[in-house]
Design a protein around this motif. Structure first.
Motif, PDB file in Angstrom:
ATOM      1  N   ALA A   1      -5.923  -7.924   4.510  1.00 35.42           N
ATOM      2  CA  ALA A   1      -4.756  -7.177   3.813  1.00 35.42           C
ATOM      3  C   ALA A   1      -5.343  -6.026   3.097  1.00 35.42           C
ATOM      4  O   ALA A   1      -4.564  -5.100   2.890  1.00 35.42           O
ATOM      5  CB  ALA A   1      -4.554  -8.343   2.560  1.00 35.42           C
ATOM      6  N   ASP A   2      -6.683  -6.107   2.585  1.00 34.54           N
ATOM      7  CA  ASP A   2      -7.000  -4.742   2.039  1.00 34.54           C
ATOM      8  C   ASP A   2      -7.223  -3.732   2.853  1.00 34.54           C
ATOM      9  O   ASP A   2      -6.506  -2.740   2.598  1.00 34.54           O
ATOM     10  CB  ASP A   2      -8.677  -5.185   1.481  1.00 34.54           C
ATOM     11  N   ILE A   3      -7.537  -3.827   4.231  1.00 35.75           N
ATOM     12  CA  ILE A   3      -7.750  -2.968   5.197  1.00 35.75           C
ATOM     13  C   ILE A   3      -6.527  -2.411   5.327  1.00 35.75           C
ATOM     14  O   ILE A   3      -5.985  -0.942   5.347  1.00 35.75           O
ATOM     15  CB  ILE A   3      -8.292  -3.346   6.497  1.00 35.75           C
ATOM     16  N   ILE A   4      -5.430  -3.390   5.531  1.00 38.07           N
ATOM     17  CA  ILE A   4      -4.047  -2.955   5.867  1.00 38.07           C
ATOM     18  C   ILE A   4      -3.253  -2.184   4.842  1.00 38.07           C
ATOM     19  O   ILE A   4      -2.388  -1.155   4.999  1.00 38.07           O
ATOM     20  CB  ILE A   4      -3.184  -4.079   6.439  1.00 38.07           C
ATOM     21  N   GLY A   5      -3.643  -2.560   3.678  1.00 37.87           N
ATOM     22  CA  GLY A   5      -2.721  -2.102   2.269  1.00 37.87           C
ATOM     23  C   GLY A   5      -3.375  -0.677   2.237  1.00 37.87           C
ATOM     24  O   GLY A   5      -2.518   0.304   1.911  1.00 37.87           O
ATOM     25  N   VAL A   6      -4.654  -0.391   2.423  1.00 32.18           N
ATOM     26  CA  VAL A   6      -5.345   0.999   2.090  1.00 32.18           C
ATOM     27  C   VAL A   6      -4.528   1.881   3.326  1.00 32.18           C
ATOM     28  O   VAL A   6      -4.341   3.142   3.124  1.00 32.18           O
ATOM     29  CB  VAL A   6      -6.779   0.903   2.340  1.00 32.18           C
ATOM     30  N   MET A   7      -4.480   1.417   4.564  1.00 31.50           N
ATOM     31  CA  MET A   7      -4.071   2.157   5.548  1.00 31.50           C
ATOM     32  C   MET A   7      -2.573   2.552   5.483  1.00 31.50           C
ATOM     33  O   MET A   7      -1.948   3.711   5.550  1.00 31.50           O
ATOM     34  CB  MET A   7      -4.088   1.203   6.973  1.00 31.50           C
ATOM     35  N   GLY A   8      -1.992   1.625   4.555  1.00 26.85           N
ATOM     36  CA  GLY A   8      -0.445   1.982   4.391  1.00 26.85           C
ATOM     37  C   GLY A   8      -0.411   2.947   3.243  1.00 26.85           C
ATOM     38  O   GLY A   8       0.365   3.931   3.290  1.00 26.85           O
ATOM     39  N   GLY A   9      -1.237   3.076   2.321  1.00 29.42           N
ATOM     40  CA  GLY A   9      -1.332   4.208   1.389  1.00 29.42           C
ATOM     41  C   GLY A   9      -1.767   5.526   1.948  1.00 29.42           C
ATOM     42  O   GLY A   9      -1.195   6.559   1.717  1.00 29.42           O
ATOM     43  N   TYR A  10      -2.734   5.434   3.105  1.00 31.33           N
ATOM     44  CA  TYR A  10      -3.126   6.485   3.704  1.00 31.33           C
ATOM     45  C   TYR A  10      -1.764   6.979   4.524  1.00 31.33           C
ATOM     46  O   TYR A  10      -1.643   8.394   4.447  1.00 31.33           O
ATOM     47  CB  TYR A  10      -4.094   6.171   4.795  1.00 31.33           C
ATOM     48  N   LEU A  11      -1.344   6.311   5.102  1.00 27.72           N
ATOM     49  CA  LEU A  11      -0.054   6.701   6.172  1.00 27.72           C
ATOM     50  C   LEU A  11       1.002   7.621   5.193  1.00 27.72           C
ATOM     51  O   LEU A  11       1.329   8.704   5.445  1.00 27.72           O
ATOM     52  CB  LEU A  11       0.648   5.821   6.724  1.00 27.72           C
ATOM     53  N   VAL A  12       1.403   6.950   3.879  1.00 28.69           N
ATOM     54  CA  VAL A  12       2.323   7.773   3.167  1.00 28.69           C
ATOM     55  C   VAL A  12       1.696   8.979   2.576  1.00 28.69           C
ATOM     56  O   VAL A  12       2.302   9.841   2.408  1.00 28.69           O
ATOM     57  CB  VAL A  12       2.729   6.676   1.842  1.00 28.69           C
ATOM     58  N   GLY A  13       0.368   8.794   1.974  1.00 24.87           N
ATOM     59  CA  GLY A  13      -0.582   9.951   1.508  1.00 24.87           C
ATOM     60  C   GLY A  13      -0.506  11.151   2.469  1.00 24.87           C
ATOM     61  O   GLY A  13      -0.191  12.317   2.068  1.00 24.87           O
ATOM     62  N   THR A  14      -0.655  11.045   3.578  1.00 26.45           N
ATOM     63  CA  THR A  14      -0.934  12.021   4.689  1.00 26.45           C
ATOM     64  C   THR A  14       0.383  12.197   5.218  1.00 26.45           C
ATOM     65  O   THR A  14       0.490  13.787   5.405  1.00 26.45           O
ATOM     66  CB  THR A  14      -1.866  11.417   5.942  1.00 26.45           C
ATOM     67  N   GLU A  15       1.297  11.753   5.403  1.00 23.35           N
ATOM     68  CA  GLU A  15       2.625  11.947   6.218  1.00 23.35           C
ATOM     69  C   GLU A  15       3.590  12.542   5.284  1.00 23.35           C
ATOM     70  O   GLU A  15       4.460  13.194   5.472  1.00 23.35           O
ATOM     71  CB  GLU A  15       3.244  10.590   7.175  1.00 23.35           C
ATOM     72  N   LYS A  16       3.673  11.802   4.100  1.00 28.49           N
ATOM     73  CA  LYS A  16       4.725  11.996   3.033  1.00 28.49           C
ATOM     74  C   LYS A  16       4.373  12.768   1.918  1.00 28.49           C
ATOM     75  O   LYS A  16       5.045  13.890   1.650  1.00 28.49           O
ATOM     76  CB  LYS A  16       5.457  10.582   2.752  1.00 28.49           C
TER      77      LYS A  16
ATOM     78  N   GLY B   1       0.865  -1.260  -0.229  1.00 30.38           N
ATOM     79  CA  GLY B   1       0.141   0.192  -0.053  1.00 30.38           C
ATOM     80  C   GLY B   1       0.827   1.291  -0.038  1.00 30.38           C
ATOM     81  O   GLY B   1       0.570   2.112  -0.698  1.00 30.38           O
ATOM     82  N   MET B   2       1.767   1.213   0.945  1.00 27.36           N
ATOM     83  CA  MET B   2       2.809   2.307   0.797  1.00 27.36           C
ATOM     84  C   MET B   2       3.598   2.588  -0.372  1.00 27.36           C
ATOM     85  O   MET B   2       3.485   3.834  -1.044  1.00 27.36           O
ATOM     86  CB  MET B   2       3.819   2.232   1.985  1.00 27.36           C
ATOM     87  N   VAL B   3       4.015   1.649  -1.029  1.00 31.35           N
ATOM     88  CA  VAL B   3       4.809   1.918  -2.172  1.00 31.35           C
ATOM     89  C   VAL B   3       3.776   2.004  -3.268  1.00 31.35           C
ATOM     90  O   VAL B   3       3.987   3.317  -4.356  1.00 31.35           O
ATOM     91  CB  VAL B   3       5.407   0.436  -2.662  1.00 31.35           C
ATOM     92  N   LEU B   4       2.703   1.788  -3.275  1.00 28.62           N
ATOM     93  CA  LEU B   4       1.650   2.059  -4.513  1.00 28.62           C
ATOM     94  C   LEU B   4       1.211   3.365  -4.293  1.00 28.62           C
ATOM     95  O   LEU B   4       1.327   4.054  -5.575  1.00 28.62           O
ATOM     96  CB  LEU B   4       0.534   1.018  -4.159  1.00 28.62           C
ATOM     97  N   ALA B   5       1.283   3.986  -3.174  1.00 30.01           N
ATOM     98  CA  ALA B   5       0.853   5.383  -3.133  1.00 30.01           C
ATOM     99  C   ALA B   5       1.740   6.143  -3.697  1.00 30.01           C
ATOM    100  O   ALA B   5       1.703   7.216  -4.571  1.00 30.01           O
ATOM    101  CB  ALA B   5       0.713   5.791  -1.462  1.00 30.01           C
ATOM    102  N   LEU B   6       3.110   5.695  -3.382  1.00 36.22           N
ATOM    103  CA  LEU B   6       4.149   6.776  -3.874  1.00 36.22           C
ATOM    104  C   LEU B   6       4.314   6.648  -5.433  1.00 36.22           C
ATOM    105  O   LEU B   6       4.625   7.589  -6.056  1.00 36.22           O
ATOM    106  CB  LEU B   6       5.704   6.067  -3.286  1.00 36.22           C
ATOM    107  N   GLN B   7       4.253   5.268  -5.843  1.00 35.69           N
ATOM    108  CA  GLN B   7       4.432   5.184  -7.275  1.00 35.69           C
ATOM    109  C   GLN B   7       3.277   5.745  -8.122  1.00 35.69           C
ATOM    110  O   GLN B   7       3.333   6.442  -9.056  1.00 35.69           O
ATOM    111  CB  GLN B   7       4.495   3.701  -7.837  1.00 35.69           C
ATOM    112  N   ILE B   8       1.945   5.790  -7.536  1.00 35.41           N
ATOM    113  CA  ILE B   8       0.859   6.433  -8.303  1.00 35.41           C
ATOM    114  C   ILE B   8       0.949   7.861  -8.116  1.00 35.41           C
ATOM    115  O   ILE B   8       0.668   8.532  -9.146  1.00 35.41           O
ATOM    116  CB  ILE B   8      -0.642   5.766  -7.614  1.00 35.41           C
ATOM    117  N   TYR B   9       1.638   8.283  -7.023  1.00 32.56           N
ATOM    118  CA  TYR B   9       1.678   9.809  -7.128  1.00 32.56           C
ATOM    119  C   TYR B   9       2.618  10.301  -8.042  1.00 32.56           C
ATOM    120  O   TYR B   9       2.597  11.293  -8.715  1.00 32.56           O
ATOM    121  CB  TYR B   9       2.181  10.219  -5.395  1.00 32.56           C
TER     122      TYR B   9
END
Lengths: 262, 260
Positions: A165-180, A70-78
């Protein structure tokens, strides 16, 4: 020249026949296992043990996989979407990517590595140490005792794991999205759910159930037919992981195609 | 190859091959009611395959196997399960289930095969374990914690737990020291006498064969080449039998050994 061509064709023919024979054996094994799944007795104690082994004990590895994905996905999509000023789609693409695709596929592959290998090793060892023969002499059908609980547990527990996994993955994206990446917390959550449809989650869970069945089937089949001591068990373990992984990827395309127009 | 008693197991002209390798080549053998038959023979002569054909674990290509007069070749499903309830088996490697405690191994056939409650089955299992000289404390151990001799005893307790009519012993003393081997032989004789079961054992341990057999048969190249009462085995008049029981390298049985 003619002899070389003939040998080449003969080799292709042998490979084709071996492939067809292997497919036939697997089909018969699958049909036999399915027929035992729908006829009593079912062993609830064994089913529960397998559900714990496949579901509960896979949670750490599945959770870790999901959060980093989820975290990597957020970075790459951004990174990609910022090229055409579509950064606002990050949350939506993360959630759809995870629920429809990455959640089920990565969970399936991780469980294939963790559980499928263990199943093949356990059943393979039971085969080469005559424990499966012992089951038969003790009036217990090895399919019912060994294969059925694993198949049912796999098909039931993978969807639950994928949900987590869906919930945790979305949370990973959320963390990167909001914090980074500097997204506003509330708007990220809004974007996550605004375009998420029921079919996104459901299609992922259907895939998960199919992948769970595949992981268990390919864990049981090579183990059940393993021969030749430790080497045979090792080969069965490798076959279980490799064949389950390939079948998961192939099944993923077929199920995606089925859900494509829905 | 026949017996005086009414036959419990009758094998006639049994053939079994694995690809081009012929393992059983027209095997004939009978086991009478309450009789203890031991089949001797070298490695790879088809002893284990013979047992597996009777149990339905392998399917012979040709021939007849009858248990209590009932043809079992080709038998499947519930019919096969019903026949298998008559059998107990001690495997060469004991074949204990790693994932279960020792008492659960012994009680397995009672719980899964006979539908007995776990508490009742545990009681029976502990009694059978005591019969083979194992205490209650051993029951809570895992099979991996036991020595080879103790594993054989557990395997024996499991084989007799359901009080079967027929018991198979697959090389019961292989891998054991001579003293433990003799202990296992004594236990087999005691347990079988108490149950009144018919037994078919395979071994290449002549001390074991002499101790537990009423009748000895020798298998060679997939056929029974000699059978007779245990006391006659030393005077069989068969060169193959003589070579085997006296352990001679020279004789009609030639081992395929590459010499430098």
């Amino acid at each position: 020249m003619v002899a070389v061509s003939t040998n080449f064709l003969a080799a292709i023919g042998r490979i084709f026949l071996a492939f067809m024979a292997a497919t036939g054996r697997l089909s018969v094994f699958t049909a036999t296992a399915l027929s035992h799944c729908v006829t009593p007795p079912i062993f609830p104690r064994l089913l529960f043990r397998q559900m714990m082994s496949i579901g509960y004990y896979s949670l750490p590895v599945v959770g870790m996989t999901a959060v980093f994905t989820g975290m990597v996905l957020a970075l790459q999509i951004y990174s990609g979407s910022s090229r055409f000023n579509a950064e606002g789609a990050v949350a939506t693409i993360v959630v759809i990517g995870i629920t429809r695709e990455l959640g089920p596929v990565l969970t399936g592959l991780m469980v294939a590595g963790r559980v499928g290998a263990a199943m093949a090793a356990e059943i393979g060892t039971m085969r080469v140490t005559e424990q499966i023969d012992a089951l038969t002499t003790l009036s217990t059908n090895p399919f019912k005792y060994l294969v059925v609980p694993r198949l049912i547990a796999g098909a039931l527990m993978l969807p639950l794991l994928v949900l987590v996994a869906d919930i945790i993955g979305v949370m990973g994206g959320y963390l990167v999205g909001t914090e980074k990446l500097g997204f506003n917390s509330a708007s990220y959550i809004d974007n996550t759910f605004e375009f998420l449809e029921q079919i996104d989650v459901v299609s992922g869970l259907v895939k998960a159930s199919a992948f769970g069945f595949i992981v268990s089937l390919m864990g049981c089949y090579p183990g059940y037919h393993s021969r030749g001591g430790a080497q045979g068990v090792g080969a069965a373990t490798t076959n279980a992981v490799v064949s389950a992984s390939i079948l998961i990827l192939a099944a993923n395309y077929i199920i995606t195609e089925l859900f494509f127009d829905i | 190859m026949s017996t005086q008693n009414p036959a419990k197991i009758v094998m006639r002209d049994v053939h079994k091959s694995f690809g081009p390798k012929v393992v059983l080549d027209g095997l004939d053998l009978e086991v009478g009611q309450g009789e203890s038959v031991v089949v001797i023979g070298g490695s790879g002569t088809g002893k284990s395959v013979m047992l597996k054909c009777v149990l339905g674990l392998l399917h012979p290509e040709q021939g007849s196997i009858k248990v209590d007069g009932e043809e079992v070749v080709g038998m499947r499903g519930k019919e096969r399960d019903r026949v298998l309830e008559k059998f107990g088996m001690l495997f060469q490697s004991a074949a204990l289930f790693d994932s279960l405690k020792v008492w659960e191994n012994v009680a397995f056939g009672l719980i899964q095969g006979r539908g007995m409650s776990r508490d009742d089955a545990k009681g029976v299992a502990l009694t059978k374990m005591a019969q083979v000289g194992l205490g209650e404390d051993v029951g809570e151990l895992s099979p991996a914690e036991l020595s080879g001799g103790m594993q054989k005893r557990v395997g024996l307790a499991r084989a007799i737990a359901t009080e079967p009519e027929i018991i198979f012993f697959d090389e019961p003393t292989t891998g054991l020291d001579p003293i433990m081997g003799d202990v296992i032989n004594d236990l087999i004789v005691d347990c079988v006498q108490e149950l009144g079961a018919s037994t078919l054992s395979i071994t290449h341990d002549m001390a074991s064969a002499r101790k537990i057999a009423d009748r000895i048969a020798m298998i060679y190249k997939g056929k029974i080449i000699w059978a007779g009462p245990t006391e006659e085995v030393d005077h069989s008049g068969n060169a193959h039998v003589d070579q085997f029981i006296f352990g001679r390298a020279e004789g009609p049985i030639q081992m395929e050994v590459l010499r430098p």
